[in-house]
Every structure is written in structure tokens, then in C-alpha cells.
Design a protein around this motif. Structure first.
Motif, PDB file in Angstrom:
ATOM      1  N   PRO A  69       0.808  -1.222   0.000  1.00 58.99           N
ATOM      2  CA  PRO A  69       0.000   0.000   0.000  1.00 58.99           C
ATOM      3  C   PRO A  69       0.841   1.272   0.000  1.00 58.99           C
ATOM      4  O   PRO A  69       1.988   1.292   0.455  1.00 58.99           O
ATOM      5  CB  PRO A  69      -0.794  -0.125   1.302  1.00 58.99           C
ATOM      6  CG  PRO A  69       0.101  -0.902   2.209  1.00 58.99           C
ATOM      7  CD  PRO A  69       0.827  -1.874   1.314  1.00 58.99           C
ATOM      8  N   GLY A  70       0.246   2.355  -0.515  1.00 61.86           N
ATOM      9  CA  GLY A  70       0.896   3.661  -0.497  1.00 61.86           C
ATOM     10  C   GLY A  70       2.082   3.708  -1.440  1.00 61.86           C
ATOM     11  O   GLY A  70       2.152   3.002  -2.441  1.00 61.86           O
ATOM     12  N   PHE A  71       3.046   4.593  -1.126  1.00 61.94           N
ATOM     13  CA  PHE A  71       4.281   4.640  -1.909  1.00 61.94           C
ATOM     14  C   PHE A  71       5.151   3.443  -1.522  1.00 61.94           C
ATOM     15  O   PHE A  71       5.441   3.240  -0.338  1.00 61.94           O
ATOM     16  CB  PHE A  71       5.030   5.948  -1.652  1.00 61.94           C
ATOM     17  CG  PHE A  71       4.312   7.154  -2.190  1.00 61.94           C
ATOM     18  CD1 PHE A  71       4.342   7.441  -3.556  1.00 61.94           C
ATOM     19  CD2 PHE A  71       3.597   7.989  -1.357  1.00 61.94           C
ATOM     20  CE1 PHE A  71       3.679   8.547  -4.066  1.00 61.94           C
ATOM     21  CE2 PHE A  71       2.932   9.097  -1.854  1.00 61.94           C
ATOM     22  CZ  PHE A  71       2.960   9.380  -3.207  1.00 61.94           C
ATOM     23  N   ALA A  72       5.559   2.656  -2.488  1.00 59.07           N
ATOM     24  CA  ALA A  72       6.254   1.400  -2.210  1.00 59.07           C
ATOM     25  C   ALA A  72       7.379   1.180  -3.214  1.00 59.07           C
ATOM     26  O   ALA A  72       7.402   1.771  -4.293  1.00 59.07           O
ATOM     27  CB  ALA A  72       5.276   0.226  -2.250  1.00 59.07           C
ATOM     28  N   LEU A  73       8.295   0.297  -2.831  1.00 60.33           N
ATOM     29  CA  LEU A  73       9.451  -0.014  -3.675  1.00 60.33           C
ATOM     30  C   LEU A  73       9.214  -1.295  -4.456  1.00 60.33           C
ATOM     31  O   LEU A  73       8.610  -2.249  -3.946  1.00 60.33           O
ATOM     32  CB  LEU A  73      10.708  -0.167  -2.819  1.00 60.33           C
ATOM     33  CG  LEU A  73      11.133   1.052  -2.002  1.00 60.33           C
ATOM     34  CD1 LEU A  73      12.390   0.720  -1.199  1.00 60.33           C
ATOM     35  CD2 LEU A  73      11.367   2.258  -2.894  1.00 60.33           C
ATOM     36  N   GLY A  74       9.712  -1.311  -5.684  1.00 60.36           N
ATOM     37  CA  GLY A  74       9.755  -2.534  -6.464  1.00 60.36           C
ATOM     38  C   GLY A  74      11.073  -3.232  -6.207  1.00 60.36           C
ATOM     39  O   GLY A  74      11.236  -3.911  -5.197  1.00 60.36           O
ATOM     40  N   MET A  75      12.046  -3.023  -7.092  1.00 58.67           N
ATOM     41  CA  MET A  75      13.351  -3.629  -6.870  1.00 58.67           C
ATOM     42  C   MET A  75      14.397  -2.915  -7.711  1.00 58.67           C
ATOM     43  O   MET A  75      14.082  -2.197  -8.669  1.00 58.67           O
ATOM     44  CB  MET A  75      13.330  -5.122  -7.226  1.00 58.67           C
ATOM     45  CG  MET A  75      13.194  -5.410  -8.709  1.00 58.67           C
ATOM     46  SD  MET A  75      13.222  -7.194  -9.047  1.00 58.67           S
ATOM     47  CE  MET A  75      13.167  -7.205 -10.848  1.00 58.67           C
ATOM     48  N   ALA A  76      15.644  -3.110  -7.326  1.00 53.09           N
ATOM     49  CA  ALA A  76      16.783  -2.749  -8.155  1.00 53.09           C
ATOM     50  C   ALA A  76      17.279  -4.033  -8.792  1.00 53.09           C
ATOM     51  O   ALA A  76      17.548  -5.026  -8.108  1.00 53.09           O
ATOM     52  CB  ALA A  76      17.882  -2.101  -7.326  1.00 53.09           C
ATOM     53  N   ASN A  77      17.369  -4.047 -10.117  1.00 51.45           N
ATOM     54  CA  ASN A  77      17.784  -5.224 -10.872  1.00 51.45           C
ATOM     55  C   ASN A  77      19.107  -4.906 -11.570  1.00 51.45           C
ATOM     56  O   ASN A  77      19.172  -3.980 -12.377  1.00 51.45           O
ATOM     57  CB  ASN A  77      16.690  -5.566 -11.884  1.00 51.45           C
ATOM     58  CG  ASN A  77      16.934  -6.871 -12.624  1.00 51.45           C
ATOM     59  OD1 ASN A  77      16.298  -7.136 -13.631  1.00 51.45           O
ATOM     60  ND2 ASN A  77      17.823  -7.717 -12.117  1.00 51.45           N
ATOM     61  N   VAL A  78      20.142  -5.651 -11.240  1.00 55.77           N
ATOM     62  CA  VAL A  78      21.472  -5.423 -11.807  1.00 55.77           C
ATOM     63  C   VAL A  78      21.907  -6.693 -12.534  1.00 55.77           C
ATOM     64  O   VAL A  78      21.954  -7.773 -11.941  1.00 55.77           O
ATOM     65  CB  VAL A  78      22.491  -5.066 -10.706  1.00 55.77           C
ATOM     66  CG1 VAL A  78      23.866  -4.871 -11.312  1.00 55.77           C
ATOM     67  CG2 VAL A  78      22.052  -3.810  -9.960  1.00 55.77           C
ATOM     68  N   ASP A  92      22.331 -12.187 -12.718  1.00 55.30           N
ATOM     69  CA  ASP A  92      21.169 -11.302 -12.602  1.00 55.30           C
ATOM     70  C   ASP A  92      20.781 -11.214 -11.130  1.00 55.30           C
ATOM     71  O   ASP A  92      20.286 -12.183 -10.546  1.00 55.30           O
ATOM     72  CB  ASP A  92      20.043 -11.883 -13.458  1.00 55.30           C
ATOM     73  CG  ASP A  92      18.773 -11.049 -13.438  1.00 55.30           C
ATOM     74  OD1 ASP A  92      18.654 -10.154 -12.581  1.00 55.30           O
ATOM     75  OD2 ASP A  92      17.892 -11.302 -14.279  1.00 55.30           O
ATOM     76  N   LEU A  93      21.013 -10.042 -10.528  1.00 55.33           N
ATOM     77  CA  LEU A  93      20.779  -9.858  -9.098  1.00 55.33           C
ATOM     78  C   LEU A  93      19.621  -8.896  -8.855  1.00 55.33           C
ATOM     79  O   LEU A  93      19.446  -7.926  -9.595  1.00 55.33           O
ATOM     80  CB  LEU A  93      22.041  -9.330  -8.417  1.00 55.33           C
ATOM     81  CG  LEU A  93      23.320 -10.135  -8.641  1.00 55.33           C
ATOM     82  CD1 LEU A  93      24.490  -9.496  -7.897  1.00 55.33           C
ATOM     83  CD2 LEU A  93      23.142 -11.585  -8.198  1.00 55.33           C
ATOM     84  N   VAL A  94      18.834  -9.169  -7.819  1.00 57.95           N
ATOM     85  CA  VAL A  94      17.671  -8.341  -7.491  1.00 57.95           C
ATOM     86  C   VAL A  94      17.723  -7.934  -6.023  1.00 57.95           C
ATOM     87  O   VAL A  94      18.099  -8.725  -5.154  1.00 57.95           O
ATOM     88  CB  VAL A  94      16.355  -9.080  -7.794  1.00 57.95           C
ATOM     89  CG1 VAL A  94      16.151  -9.216  -9.293  1.00 57.95           C
ATOM     90  CG2 VAL A  94      16.315 -10.461  -7.139  1.00 57.95           C
ATOM     91  N   PHE A  95      17.319  -6.684  -5.756  1.00 54.25           N
ATOM     92  CA  PHE A  95      17.311  -6.155  -4.395  1.00 54.25           C
ATOM     93  C   PHE A  95      15.994  -5.410  -4.185  1.00 54.25           C
ATOM     94  O   PHE A  95      15.648  -4.529  -4.961  1.00 54.25           O
ATOM     95  CB  PHE A  95      18.482  -5.192  -4.179  1.00 54.25           C
ATOM     96  CG  PHE A  95      19.832  -5.755  -4.540  1.00 54.25           C
ATOM     97  CD1 PHE A  95      20.607  -6.381  -3.575  1.00 54.25           C
ATOM     98  CD2 PHE A  95      20.306  -5.689  -5.843  1.00 54.25           C
ATOM     99  CE1 PHE A  95      21.846  -6.902  -3.902  1.00 54.25           C
ATOM    100  CE2 PHE A  95      21.543  -6.203  -6.176  1.00 54.25           C
ATOM    101  CZ  PHE A  95      22.322  -6.819  -5.209  1.00 54.25           C
ATOM    102  N   GLY A  96      15.264  -5.755  -3.133  1.00 56.71           N
ATOM    103  CA  GLY A  96      14.023  -5.054  -2.851  1.00 56.71           C
ATOM    104  C   GLY A  96      12.831  -6.003  -2.781  1.00 56.71           C
ATOM    105  O   GLY A  96      12.950  -7.213  -3.045  1.00 56.71           O
ATOM    106  N   PRO A  97      11.647  -5.469  -2.441  1.00 53.59           N
ATOM    107  CA  PRO A  97      10.455  -6.311  -2.235  1.00 53.59           C
ATOM    108  C   PRO A  97      10.087  -7.172  -3.437  1.00 53.59           C
ATOM    109  O   PRO A  97       9.754  -8.341  -3.277  1.00 53.59           O
ATOM    110  CB  PRO A  97       9.363  -5.281  -1.932  1.00 53.59           C
ATOM    111  CG  PRO A  97      10.089  -4.114  -1.352  1.00 53.59           C
ATOM    112  CD  PRO A  97      11.392  -4.054  -2.083  1.00 53.59           C
ATOM    113  N   ARG A  98      10.131  -6.614  -4.647  1.00 50.66           N
ATOM    114  CA  ARG A  98       9.766  -7.405  -5.830  1.00 50.66           C
ATOM    115  C   ARG A  98      10.741  -8.563  -6.013  1.00 50.66           C
ATOM    116  O   ARG A  98      10.337  -9.682  -6.351  1.00 50.66           O
ATOM    117  CB  ARG A  98       9.747  -6.511  -7.074  1.00 50.66           C
ATOM    118  CG  ARG A  98       9.173  -7.182  -8.320  1.00 50.66           C
ATOM    119  CD  ARG A  98       9.243  -6.252  -9.532  1.00 50.66           C
ATOM    120  NE  ARG A  98       8.646  -6.843 -10.716  1.00 50.66           N
ATOM    121  CZ  ARG A  98       7.454  -6.531 -11.206  1.00 50.66           C
ATOM    122  NH1 ARG A  98       6.713  -5.610 -10.594  1.00 50.66           N
ATOM    123  NH2 ARG A  98       6.984  -7.113 -12.297  1.00 50.66           N
ATOM    124  N   GLY A  99      12.027  -8.309  -5.792  1.00 48.11           N
ATOM    125  CA  GLY A  99      13.017  -9.361  -5.895  1.00 48.11           C
ATOM    126  C   GLY A  99      12.814 -10.436  -4.841  1.00 48.11           C
ATOM    127  O   GLY A  99      12.956 -11.632  -5.119  1.00 48.11           O
TER     128      GLY A  99
END
Length: 353
Positions: A69-78, A92-99
Motif C-alpha cells: 500500500p501507499g508509496f512502495a518499492l519494487g526492486m533494483a535489478n542489476v 542477474d541480481l535483485v534487491f528489494g520487495p519485488r526481488g
């Protein structure tokens, strides 16, 4: 005098040879550097329910990603890669809630398994055969984990409840200009770090001119999936995904089936509007829609997602309106009364590099 001229000639020849050697070395270094790639994306979003509570008691559709909810983070994909003529790799690395949601079954062993989205090496055995070894994203389904490659920002039920990634060995064959074939042997679904069961899954894909028929057989369960798309005009595209999953009854795994259509219209070079219409059904309380079911343990949902995509350089802005209508009262309204439908709004920003 001749000695001086000769000496100067030798110096000039030496300097010229040194310059050519240095240029060749630098050119070789530049050529080697071009084989390495570094890319990725970041995404963030705002989400609000229109007919249900937000904040602490916020609800979301029973599909993956864009559910906070609200303003939220996806992910940083490197993504780092090496593209050789014969061999190469992808990390392929992922950081954050979506990852975190995408790598939900890890870490199984390592302390950093929850940041590895893909990790594989490949060998171009010939012009028509490529072997891939390691952890790679699934070959099933229309949508993917990275928001850059999806038109809609939120994801479908079909994508959310098919597998996300596999670890194993696959072989891709270019049979002709139009036909392709892929065969794979992999760990059981979602076991991406190692295999604790001693059992294996089998995968196959037959492709023809951008249309793909996929099969996954996994320890008593199987899934058949069709993914494709058609350019109906220069500005109008229609994507299609249909799948059926039959779970292993001995393990208490239910079944699901669904179909999703993706019409997209480009109104200008920088703006496209698209719709995802999806029907999804499940049996034996599979869990995609909710925990409230009728007596036979089945439920279904019809979801419409309208998305706009505006491109500003490497930045994409996506406003999205989504309506989910379930056969059971799996949602709660602002007064705490059960209801069968949920409407929500999402505004996402995606930057790719």
C-alpha cells in the motif's frame, strides 16, 4: 652525418612500431570490453484500493508484485554478462520487495540466495545449438519478473502461480528460420539453489514464428502453456497466454487453468495503452484467489487491468486501473463486510539502463 640520419630513422621506426603496437593493444582491450555488458532497472510505485481499506489492513489481488500500500518499492535489478563468440554467462541480481517475492523459496543454503534471480553459463555449441547451465527464469508464461519487459505493471494470476525460475540444464535448438525447440532437465520447481529431493523436473518448448507451446512435468504434476502474440497492424498488438496445471493429488496440490488476452495500441511514439483481460480458475483450494471457497474447494476470478505506458527517455511512467471480480467473497470492504470484487489504482515509475 649518415650515422645521425640512420639513428633518427631507427628512432622514428621504433616510435612508429610502438604506436602501432599500443593502438593494437588498446583496440584489442576495447574489443574485449565490449563483450561485457552491464544493465538493469529500478522501479517504484504508488498503490491504493478504491473500494477497500488502505494502510495496515490493505488488501491486494492474489497475484504477485505491486501489492504493497501507499508509496512502495519494487526492486533494483542489476545484470552483468559476458557475451563471447562461443561461451558466456549472466549474473542477474535483485534487491528489494519485488526481488524478494520473485525468489521466495531462497535462501535454501546460502545467506545471499534471495538476491540471485538468474545465474547461468552458456555454450554456443554451433550456430543452431546452445546449452545453458545454472539458474534461469522460466520459459512458461507471457509475463516475466522484470517490470521492464512487461506491459502491465501488476502481474496476472497465470504468471503468479506458474513457476518463476528453474535450475538445471537446457538445450536450445534452432531447427529452421521459424521453428525452435528447447529441452530441459531441472530441479523440482522453486528449488533453485540445490536439489534436496533427488527428483527432477522435465521441460520442453516448441516455437514457431514467435508462438510457443510449453510443457513442464514435475513429480506427478504437469503444466501445459501457450504463449504468443500477433502484430495485427503497425500500431496494434495482441498477446495471448493460456495454461492448464494439474497438481499431484497425493501431495495435496490443486489444479488451475486460465487464459489472458493482451491488446495494446500505440497512440504515438511515446505512449501506448493496453488492456489485460484474464479469467483464472482453481480447484482444491490451490490458494491463488483466497482462503474462502465454496464446498467443492474451487474458485475463479475475472480481472481487467487497464494500463498506460508513457516513455520519457529511459524512464517509463505507468498509470494502471485494475478490477478483480472473484466467484467468492474473498475481499473485505471499508466497513468490514466481505465482497467479491476489488478495484485498485497503481502509478509506477520504471527506469532501465
Amino acid at each position: 652525418m649518415k650515422a645521425i640520419i640512420h639513428t633518427n630513422y631507427v628512432k622514428i621506426l621504433f616510435l612508429f612500431t610502438l604506436l602501432l603496437s599500443t593502438t593494437a593493444i588498446l583496440a584489442q582491450d576495447d574489443e574485449e570490453k565490449k563483450k561485457f555488458t552491464f544493465s538493469g532497472s529500478i522501479d517504484a510505485y504508488y498503490r491504493a484500493n478504491l473500494n477497500a481499506p488502505n494502510g495496515e489492513n490493505a488488501q491486494a489481488p492474489g497475484s504477485s508484485f505491486a501489492n504493497l500500500p501507499g508509496f512502495a518499492l519494487g526492486m533494483a535489478n542489476v545484470i552483468a554478462g559476458y557475451e563471447g563468440e562461443k561461451v558466456g554467462f549472466v549474473a542477474d541480481l535483485v534487491f528489494g520487495p519485488r526481488g524478494t517475492d520473485a525468489i521466495f523459496a531462497s535462501p535454501m543454503y546460502s545467506a545471499t540466495g534471495n538476491i540471485v534471480n538468474q545465474l547461468y553459463a552458456y555454450w554456443n555449441v554451433s550456430e543452431s545449438v546452445t546449452l545453458t547451465f545454472g539458474n534461469f527464469n522460466t520459459f512458461l508464461g507471457y509475463e516475466v519478473i522484470s517490470p521492464v519487459a512487461n506491459f502491465n505493471y501488476s502481474t496476472s494470476y497465470l504468471f503468479s502461480y506458474g513457476p518463476f525460475s528453474h535450475t538445471g540444464l537446457k538445450a536450445d535448438f534452432a531447427l529452421s528460420d521459424d521453428f525452435s525447440l528447447m529441452l530441459a532437465v531441472m530441479n523440482p520447481t522453486d528449488l533453485t539453489e540445490f536439489n534436496p529431493t533427488g527428483q527432477y523436473a522435465w521441460g520442453a518448448q516448441l516455437g514457431y514464428s514467435g508462438q510457443y507451446l510449453n510443457l513442464l512435468i514435475d513429480n506427478g504434476s504437469y503444466e501445459i502453456d501457450f504463449t504468443g502474440g500477433f502484430d495485427l497492424s503497425e500500431t496494434f498488438f495482441l498477446g495471448l497466454n493460456a495454461a492448464y496445471f494439474d497438481g499431484d493429488e497425493d501431495d495435496g496440490i490443486g489444479s488451475f487453468a486460465g487464459i489472458a488476452l493482451y491488446p495494446q495500441l500505440a497512440t504515438s511514439e511515446n505512449f501506448t495503452i493496453g488492456l489485460r483481460g484474464e479469467y483464472f480458475s482453481e480447484t482444491d483450494e490451490f490458494g491463488a484467489i483466497g482462503d474462502v471457497f465454496d464446498t467443492d474447494g474451487s474458485a475463479s476470478v475475472f480481472a481487467i487491468t487497464l494500463t498506460g505506458s508513457a516513455t520519457i527517455g529511459d524512464l517509463m511512467i505507468k498509470p494502471e486501473l485494475r478490477l478483480d471480480s472473484a466467484s467468492e467473497e474473498v475481499f473485505i470492504d471499508s466497513d468490514g463486510v466481505p465482497m467479491g470484487g476489488l478495484s485498485s489504482f497503481v502509478l509506477a515509475a520504471i527506469y532501465s539502463f
